[in-house]
Design a protein around this motif. Structure first.
Motif, mmCIF file in Angstrom:
data_model
loop_
_atom_site.group_PDB
_atom_site.id
_atom_site.type_symbol
_atom_site.label_atom_id
_atom_site.label_comp_id
_atom_site.label_asym_id
_atom_site.label_seq_id
_atom_site.Cartn_x
_atom_site.Cartn_y
_atom_site.Cartn_z
ATOM 1 N N PRO A 127 1.457 -0.951 -0.029
ATOM 2 C CA PRO A 127 -0.025 0.226 -0.168
ATOM 3 C C PRO A 127 0.894 1.155 -0.005
ATOM 4 O O PRO A 127 0.629 2.797 -0.923
ATOM 5 C CB PRO A 127 -0.502 -0.286 1.063
ATOM 6 C CG PRO A 127 -1.324 -1.486 1.614
ATOM 7 C CD PRO A 127 0.177 -2.635 0.975
ATOM 8 N N GLU A 128 2.105 1.475 1.190
ATOM 9 C CA GLU A 128 2.782 2.350 1.278
ATOM 10 C C GLU A 128 3.583 2.745 -0.603
ATOM 11 O O GLU A 128 3.564 4.252 -0.910
ATOM 12 C CB GLU A 128 3.683 2.494 1.695
ATOM 13 C CG GLU A 128 4.975 0.800 1.321
ATOM 14 C CD GLU A 128 4.380 0.310 2.261
ATOM 15 O OE1 GLU A 128 5.300 -0.874 2.683
ATOM 16 O OE2 GLU A 128 3.170 -0.591 2.474
ATOM 17 N N HIS A 129 3.703 1.781 -1.117
ATOM 18 C CA HIS A 129 4.532 2.062 -3.087
ATOM 19 C C HIS A 129 3.119 2.789 -3.684
ATOM 20 O O HIS A 129 3.684 3.406 -4.654
ATOM 21 C CB HIS A 129 4.749 0.622 -3.230
ATOM 22 C CG HIS A 129 6.406 0.195 -2.541
ATOM 23 N ND1 HIS A 129 7.282 -0.232 -3.267
ATOM 24 C CD2 HIS A 129 6.258 0.407 -1.794
ATOM 25 C CE1 HIS A 129 7.959 -0.795 -1.571
ATOM 26 N NE2 HIS A 129 8.232 0.135 -1.256
ATOM 27 N N GLN A 130 2.219 2.042 -3.674
ATOM 28 C CA GLN A 130 1.151 2.614 -4.639
ATOM 29 C C GLN A 130 0.418 3.713 -4.042
ATOM 30 O O GLN A 130 -0.018 4.782 -4.665
ATOM 31 C CB GLN A 130 -0.633 1.650 -3.857
ATOM 32 C CG GLN A 130 -0.372 0.265 -4.337
ATOM 33 C CD GLN A 130 -1.264 -0.632 -3.376
ATOM 34 O OE1 GLN A 130 -2.695 0.073 -3.418
ATOM 35 N NE2 GLN A 130 -1.635 -2.159 -4.055
ATOM 36 N N GLU A 131 0.979 4.055 -2.977
ATOM 37 C CA GLU A 131 0.362 5.671 -2.656
ATOM 38 C C GLU A 131 1.599 6.718 -3.392
ATOM 39 O O GLU A 131 1.295 7.491 -3.422
ATOM 40 C CB GLU A 131 0.188 5.820 -0.825
ATOM 41 C CG GLU A 131 -1.092 5.453 -0.372
ATOM 42 C CD GLU A 131 -2.667 6.003 -0.928
ATOM 43 O OE1 GLU A 131 -2.612 7.239 -0.844
ATOM 44 O OE2 GLU A 131 -3.287 5.113 -1.365
#
Length: 269
Positions: free
Chosen positions: A89-93
């Motif tokens: 999720p942090e990479h997607q964000e």
């Protein structure tokens, strides 16, 4: 050979690279004959990092580090070691944040979308282009967009200078620059083996964001070199070599005690 990705070409040895570039040149001429107007979907495949070509003069004794420098290097290496993972999720964000920083007025329809080609990725899924630089290359782009938005937009939109009809794709060039800096500074070694690496670690110990800042300087310098050389698509590797040499010269200047002292820092607005 023309179906190879950017990251595969980057890590080829010099002989294979020369052969690939010859085939790529032929492919480019064929595409030009078809009337294709230089889309980033295929332009990016021609970019390779000059840093993959080692020079005998690079082999030098290692330099001892202070405890602070060693800790800074380890923290930076931990960033370098992180691969981009589209399931995190942090990479997607971070990827969404990059889009919004680049195109604040345009809604993103998805992390896999034809829209990404507008930024200069090879295809509709940017994650395939991060293999050469890892997650840190996304962090570099995002740092650039947030801290120097005018310079970032000038490069993204190719707003300055007399541009070539066959321009470099912005995002793929950015990944290339990250990879070039890692190699130029010898950041994957336990200790620096070159004076340039030792100098940089001193700067890093005094500014934790030194690598990201140097990235911004390098990107602007590369574009300036591109314009001054009146470069086009097949000249990218030559431009990268020139950029690396200029960065090395500036970092070795006696009066450069911080990155803001580098002459090329003035290119950032």
């Amino acid at each position: 050979m023309t179906g190879m990705t950017f990251s595969q070409i980057v890590h080829m040895d010099c002989t294979a690279y020369a052969w690939a570039m010859g085939n790529l040149a032929l492919h480019m001429l064929m595409r030009m004959a078809e009337g294709v107007a230089g889309s980033a979907a295929w332009l990016g495949r021609g970019l390779s990092c000059v840093c993959a070509q080692r020079r005998e003069s690079d082999a030098r004794p290692s330099f001892d580090l202070t405890l602070a420098q060693e800790e800074c290097l380890q923290r930076l290496q931990s960033r370098i070691d992180v691969a981009y993972d589209s399931s995190r999720p942090e990479h997607q964000e971070a990827l969404r944040a990059l889009w919004h920083a680049a195109f604040p007025e345009e809604e993103l329809h998805g992390l896999i979308s034809e829209q990404w080609k507008e930024m200069g990725w090879q295809g509709k899924d940017p994650s395939t282009d991060f293999r050469g630089g890892g997650f840190i290359s996304l962090e570099n782009l995002l740092f650039f967009a947030r801290n120097y938005p005018k310079s970032f937009q000038n490069l993204l939109q190719k707003q300055e200078g007399d541009r070539s009809m066959w321009e470099y794709p912005f995002a793929v060039a950015g990944v290339n620059i990250t990879f070039m800096l890692i190699q130029m500074l010898g950041l994957q070694a336990v200790k620096p083996r070159m004076l340039i690496g030792a100098i940089f670690l001193k700067l890093l110990s005094e500014n934790e964001s030194a690598f990201d800042l140097l990235y911004c300087i390098a990107f602007k310098l590369m574009d300036q070199q591109w314009l001054s050389m009146r470069a086009s698509y097949m000249d990218f590797n030559t431009v990268m070599k020139s950029t690396r040499r200029q960065l090395e010269r500036e970092l070795l200047l006696e009066d450069v005690t911080r990155l803001e002292d580098m002459p090329s820092f003035n290119l950032l607005r």
